[in-house]
Design a protein around this motif. Structure first.
Motif, mmCIF file in Angstrom:
data_model
loop_
_atom_site.group_PDB
_atom_site.id
_atom_site.type_symbol
_atom_site.label_atom_id
_atom_site.label_comp_id
_atom_site.label_asym_id
_atom_site.label_seq_id
_atom_site.Cartn_x
_atom_site.Cartn_y
_atom_site.Cartn_z
ATOM 1 N N VAL A 1 -8.133 52.707 -12.756
ATOM 2 C CA VAL A 1 -6.831 53.271 -12.396
ATOM 3 C C VAL A 1 -5.714 52.487 -13.090
ATOM 4 O O VAL A 1 -4.772 53.088 -13.639
ATOM 5 C CB VAL A 1 -6.644 53.262 -10.859
ATOM 6 N N LEU A 2 -5.822 51.181 -13.096
ATOM 7 C CA LEU A 2 -4.810 50.346 -13.762
ATOM 8 C C LEU A 2 -4.839 50.558 -15.272
ATOM 9 O O LEU A 2 -3.784 50.674 -15.904
ATOM 10 C CB LEU A 2 -5.028 48.872 -13.425
ATOM 11 N N ALA B 1 -17.532 53.528 -23.456
ATOM 12 C CA ALA B 1 -17.877 52.910 -22.171
ATOM 13 C C ALA B 1 -16.822 53.169 -21.087
ATOM 14 O O ALA B 1 -17.094 52.952 -19.905
ATOM 15 C CB ALA B 1 -18.062 51.403 -22.358
ATOM 16 N N GLU B 2 -15.652 53.636 -21.483
ATOM 17 C CA GLU B 2 -14.579 53.891 -20.515
ATOM 18 C C GLU B 2 -14.844 55.185 -19.752
ATOM 19 O O GLU B 2 -15.492 56.102 -20.257
ATOM 20 C CB GLU B 2 -13.223 53.996 -21.225
ATOM 21 N N VAL B 3 -14.286 55.259 -18.552
ATOM 22 C CA VAL B 3 -14.375 56.507 -17.784
ATOM 23 C C VAL B 3 -13.487 57.556 -18.445
ATOM 24 O O VAL B 3 -12.538 57.226 -19.168
ATOM 25 C CB VAL B 3 -13.981 56.290 -16.307
ATOM 26 N N MET B 4 -13.792 58.806 -18.202
ATOM 27 C CA MET B 4 -13.121 59.900 -18.899
ATOM 28 C C MET B 4 -11.605 59.890 -18.693
ATOM 29 O O MET B 4 -10.859 60.158 -19.637
ATOM 30 C CB MET B 4 -13.702 61.247 -18.453
ATOM 31 N N GLU B 5 -11.121 59.568 -17.496
ATOM 32 C CA GLU B 5 -9.681 59.567 -17.240
ATOM 33 C C GLU B 5 -8.958 58.560 -18.120
ATOM 34 O O GLU B 5 -7.856 58.818 -18.609
ATOM 35 C CB GLU B 5 -9.386 59.286 -15.763
ATOM 36 N N LEU C 1 -2.162 52.802 -20.052
ATOM 37 C CA LEU C 1 -2.182 53.641 -21.257
ATOM 38 C C LEU C 1 -1.179 54.779 -21.157
ATOM 39 O O LEU C 1 -0.525 55.130 -22.149
ATOM 40 C CB LEU C 1 -3.594 54.171 -21.503
ATOM 41 N N GLU C 2 -1.036 55.353 -19.969
ATOM 42 C CA GLU C 2 -0.024 56.402 -19.799
ATOM 43 C C GLU C 2 1.371 55.838 -20.036
ATOM 44 O O GLU C 2 2.204 56.479 -20.682
ATOM 45 C CB GLU C 2 -0.125 57.010 -18.402
ATOM 46 N N CYS C 3 1.622 54.639 -19.531
ATOM 47 C CA CYS C 3 2.916 53.991 -19.745
ATOM 48 C C CYS C 3 3.160 53.737 -21.232
ATOM 49 O O CYS C 3 4.239 54.028 -21.745
ATOM 50 C CB CYS C 3 2.972 52.690 -18.950
ATOM 51 N N LEU C 4 2.149 53.209 -21.924
ATOM 52 C CA LEU C 4 2.282 52.995 -23.371
ATOM 53 C C LEU C 4 2.591 54.303 -24.082
ATOM 54 O O LEU C 4 3.425 54.349 -24.991
ATOM 55 C CB LEU C 4 0.995 52.397 -23.941
#
Length: 80
Positions: free
Chosen positions: A4-5, A44-48, A10-13
């Protein structure tokens, strides 16, 4: 850091890159943004997180033209 963090970061960037003009970032800052974005696109990251990273990359493209002109950097970005 939690997924979540990482997604929120990434959304903020992405939002920051969307609003900034390219001349406001130094090359080292662009590299730091791209490093974070590419890291978020890892398999390896989750889709979101991956989706947020792809959106951030789309918003950062105006800054990354110099990076895309270098074959090795372009390959790292595109192969992630």
């Amino acid at each position: 850091a939690s997924a979540v963090l990482r997604r929120a970061t990434l959304e903020c960037l992405g939002f920051v890159c969307e609003e900034l003009e390219p001349e406001h970032l130094e090359p080292a800052q662009v590299n730091a943004v791209l490093t974070a974005v590419v890291g978020g696109m890892a398999a390896a990251e989750v889709m979101e997180v991956r989706i947020a990273a792809c959106t951030a990359l789309s918003n950062a493209l105006q800054f990354a033209s110099a990076n895309f002109e270098k074959e090795n950097e372009r390959d790292v970005i595109m192969q992630t």
